[in-house]
Design an enzyme around this catalytic site. Structure first.
Site, PDB file in Angstrom:
ATOM      1  N   GLU A 114       0.960  -1.284  -0.033  1.00  0.00           N
ATOM      2  CA  GLU A 114      -0.184  -0.042   0.083  1.00  0.00           C
ATOM      3  C   GLU A 114       0.795   1.098   0.041  1.00  0.00           C
ATOM      4  O   GLU A 114       0.511   2.425  -0.715  1.00  0.00           O
ATOM      5  CB  GLU A 114      -0.827   0.042   1.218  1.00  0.00           C
ATOM      6  CG  GLU A 114      -2.103  -1.052   1.178  1.00  0.00           C
ATOM      7  CD  GLU A 114      -3.038  -1.061   2.266  1.00  0.00           C
ATOM      8  OE1 GLU A 114      -4.249  -1.105   2.011  1.00  0.00           O
ATOM      9  OE2 GLU A 114      -2.473  -1.341   3.155  1.00  0.00           O
ATOM     10  N   GLU A 134      -3.924  -9.785   2.431  1.00  0.00           N
ATOM     11  CA  GLU A 134      -5.081  -9.626   3.857  1.00  0.00           C
ATOM     12  C   GLU A 134      -6.113 -10.533   3.677  1.00  0.00           C
ATOM     13  O   GLU A 134      -6.608 -11.069   4.852  1.00  0.00           O
ATOM     14  CB  GLU A 134      -5.575  -8.307   3.740  1.00  0.00           C
ATOM     15  CG  GLU A 134      -4.727  -7.112   4.232  1.00  0.00           C
ATOM     16  CD  GLU A 134      -3.831  -6.648   3.144  1.00  0.00           C
ATOM     17  OE1 GLU A 134      -3.236  -5.421   3.548  1.00  0.00           O
ATOM     18  OE2 GLU A 134      -3.674  -7.244   2.211  1.00  0.00           O
TER      19      GLU A 134
END
Length: 262
Positions: A114, A134
């Protein structure tokens, strides 16, 4: 520049190098590191002596996401606070007034990827790997990974990455446009610094304008973007540096044309 516990900031001329220093944890991000990254990038954004930033990691990891031990021990309120602080951290990179070059030296996973998605230019070594795993925890990214991955990779590529949690070699992201170059290990930092020095040598106002314009082009209205482009260009043209460089180029043009025709 203050002294940090989880990272270092070095200045080489007009280039700042931010290095994550939790190598024993593959530079996994805990709350202290999150706060220090935010502080460092916000300070660099306002530093007139810095023209470009290179961010990298110590050891085998660029950043292996959040520190899961700390993450698992959070209360519900602490989790919400961590996520809100993360939004500020990513914004400090993505909206930084200075171009940010990621030099990916190893794993960039979860929050690490990210962070890469927030950078302007991405250079990786041949062993670097990226992913948003995730889903393996029954979660989704919380630092803008779902939105920025679609913007930078396209919806279908992003969905494949997000829904499988795959960890993918950096070389596979070159064609998608996320990774600019893959280089040998010993060329990673020299190449990142070379690009940073080229960019930092250009007029700061023009570079800042280009960063704002290209960001707008991704998500903004075309008419607004064209108007923004026109306004920034007008200001740069009327600036002292703009006038000087245009005049110097014009003065050299006759000699160039004569040489080309000979």
């Amino acid at each position: 520049m203050r002294v940090y516990q989880t990272l270092t900031v070095e200045t080489l001329g007009r280039v700042a190098v931010v290095t994550f220093r939790r190598a024993d944890q593959l530079n996994a991000m805990n709350r202290m590191m999150q706060g220090e990254i935010t502080d460092a990038f916000e300070a660099l954004s306002g530093d007139a002596g810095v023209g470009a930033i290179v961010v990298t990691g110590e050891g085998r990891g660029f950043m292996a996401g959040a520190d899961i031990k700390e993450y698992a021990a959070q209360t519900s309120a602490e989790f919400d606070t961590f996520q809100a602080a993360g939004m500020r951290m990513y914004a400090a990179i993505e909206n930084n007034r200075k171009p940010v070059i990621a030099a990916i030296n190893g794993f960039a996973l979860g929050g690490g990827m990210e962070l890469v998605l927030c950078c302007d230019i991405v250079i990786a070594n041949q062993f670097a790997k990226l992913g948003l795993p995730e889903i393996k925890l029954g979660l989704v990214p919380g630092g803008g990974g779902t939105q920025r991955s679609v913007a930078k990779l396209g919806r279908n590529r992003a969905k494949l990455l997000l829904m499988t949690g795959a960890i993918v070699p950096a070389s596979e992201f070159v064609a998608a446009g996320l990774v600019n170059e893959v280089v040998d290990v010993d060329r990673l930092m020299p190449r990142a610094l070379e690009l940073a020095e080229i960019i930092a040598a250009e007029p700061a106002a023009a570079i800042e304008g280009l960063k704002a314009l290209t960001a707008h082009a991704v998500s903004g209205d075309l008419a607004e973007g064209l108007a923004m482009e026109r306004d920034i260009l007008g200001d740069l043209y009327r600036s002292e540096i703009g006038q000087q460089r245009v005049k110097e180029f014009a003065d050299r043009s006759p000699a160039r044309l004569k040489k080309a025709g000979s």
